[in-house]
Design a protein around this motif. Structure first.
Motif, PDB file in Angstrom:
ATOM      1  N   LEU A  68      41.914  39.019  41.489  1.00  0.00           N
ATOM      2  CA  LEU A  68      42.517  37.989  40.642  1.00  0.00           C
ATOM      3  C   LEU A  68      41.473  37.164  39.887  1.00  0.00           C
ATOM      4  O   LEU A  68      41.605  36.963  38.674  1.00  0.00           O
ATOM      5  CB  LEU A  68      43.414  37.083  41.498  1.00  0.00           C
ATOM      6  N   PRO A  69      40.401  36.649  40.552  1.00  0.00           N
ATOM      7  CA  PRO A  69      39.390  35.907  39.773  1.00  0.00           C
ATOM      8  C   PRO A  69      38.717  36.767  38.715  1.00  0.00           C
ATOM      9  O   PRO A  69      38.400  36.278  37.625  1.00  0.00           O
ATOM     10  CB  PRO A  69      38.395  35.442  40.851  1.00  0.00           C
ATOM     11  N   ALA A  72      41.096  37.013  35.829  1.00  0.00           N
ATOM     12  CA  ALA A  72      41.129  35.744  35.089  1.00  0.00           C
ATOM     13  C   ALA A  72      39.863  35.565  34.259  1.00  0.00           C
ATOM     14  O   ALA A  72      39.911  35.110  33.110  1.00  0.00           O
ATOM     15  CB  ALA A  72      41.296  34.582  36.068  1.00  0.00           C
ATOM     16  N   GLY A  73      38.709  35.932  34.842  1.00  0.00           N
ATOM     17  CA  GLY A  73      37.464  35.838  34.081  1.00  0.00           C
ATOM     18  C   GLY A  73      37.461  36.753  32.870  1.00  0.00           C
ATOM     19  O   GLY A  73      36.986  36.376  31.793  1.00  0.00           O
ATOM     20  N   THR A 132      38.267  25.532  29.243  1.00  0.00           N
ATOM     21  CA  THR A 132      37.459  26.716  29.496  1.00  0.00           C
ATOM     22  C   THR A 132      37.033  27.344  28.185  1.00  0.00           C
ATOM     23  O   THR A 132      37.836  27.586  27.310  1.00  0.00           O
ATOM     24  CB  THR A 132      38.270  27.736  30.305  1.00  0.00           C
ATOM     25  N   ALA A 190      40.094  37.702  31.213  1.00  0.00           N
ATOM     26  CA  ALA A 190      41.001  37.121  30.217  1.00  0.00           C
ATOM     27  C   ALA A 190      40.323  35.974  29.467  1.00  0.00           C
ATOM     28  O   ALA A 190      40.458  35.849  28.240  1.00  0.00           O
ATOM     29  CB  ALA A 190      42.276  36.635  30.902  1.00  0.00           C
ATOM     30  N   ASP A 191      39.565  35.138  30.201  1.00  0.00           N
ATOM     31  CA  ASP A 191      38.859  34.031  29.540  1.00  0.00           C
ATOM     32  C   ASP A 191      37.807  34.556  28.570  1.00  0.00           C
ATOM     33  O   ASP A 191      37.660  34.046  27.453  1.00  0.00           O
ATOM     34  CB  ASP A 191      38.204  33.133  30.593  1.00  0.00           C
TER      35      ASP A 191
END
Length: 225
Positions: free
Chosen positions: A88-89, A92-93, A221, A95-96
């Protein structure tokens, strides 16, 4: 009266012996030799097969030992839920970073960070200055100070109508006077009381404006300063 006897009469001839004792002995000897040779050949084949079998067993034992050692050195199996939590992290990274690349790669006019900086530099009134600028897609945060609060709303209205900030509303505004009672004991002052502006005696006002509700995170972010 004289009688003539034919000596070639079959009954008078000695019978032929096809299986004499000598012939039987010779045949028996040949059979024994053939059997002995066959036994020796089979014994040699058996020894060779046994040697190959022992070699295969030794190789199998070695490979089995190596497999046991390899299985012992394998890491413990991970739970599917744990692996999912670890991914998951990373997702998310990714996607950012993808969003940041899209922002940095935008080539259209009025969509780059430099355009926003140029707009603020052109429109910022003389009595005001910025100490912090944070920008992310759909969100702008400005923190700074001014000597005249009357110029803030006209300046913000001018920014709001610019195409660069289309679809954004600079609604959350916070203003506090530097050195005023209650500002130094607050939880999050906009300007530090150690600022050299305190000793000047000028009426310095700190302001903070964002294009999102005040409860939104102050650090976006991928923001650019």
């Amino acid at each position: 009266m004289a009688q003539q006897i034919n000596l070639l009469t079959p009954i008078l001839l000695a019978p032929k012996r096809y299986f004499s004792a000598l012939t039987l002995v010779q045949a028996t000897g040949l059979l024994c030799l053939a059997g002995l040779a066959a036994a020796l050949w089979l014994q040699q084949r058996d020894r060779s097969a046994e040697a190959q079998h022992q070699a295969v067993l030794a190789q199998y034992a070695t490979e089995r030992q190596q497999l046991t050692v390899a299985r012992a050195n394998l890491p413990a199996p991970l739970d599917a839920a744990t692996v999912q939590q670890q991914l998951l992290p990373l997702a998310a990274g990714n996607a950012d970073r993808r969003a940041l690349l899209q922002v940095l790669g935008a080539d259209a006019a009025g969509q780059r960070h430099s355009d926003l900086l140029a707009l603020i530099a052109r429109t910022l009134p003389e009595p005001a200055w910025l100490s912090e600028l944070r920008y992310a897609p759909g969100r702008v945060e400005l923190v700074g100070g001014t000597l005249d609060t009357a110029m803030l709303r006209p300046w913000l209205a001018r920014l709001a109508v610019h195409p660069l900030l289309a679809g954004q509303q600079l609604s959350a505004l916070r203003v506090e006077r530097l050195g005023a009672p209650g500002t130094e004991t607050g939880g999050n002052p906009l300007l530090s009381r150690d600022s050299p502006l305190v000793s000047t005696g000028l009426p310095v006002w700190a302001f903070r404006v964002v294009s999102a509700p005040a409860h939104a995170a102050s650090a976006a972010t991928g923001g650019a300063r």
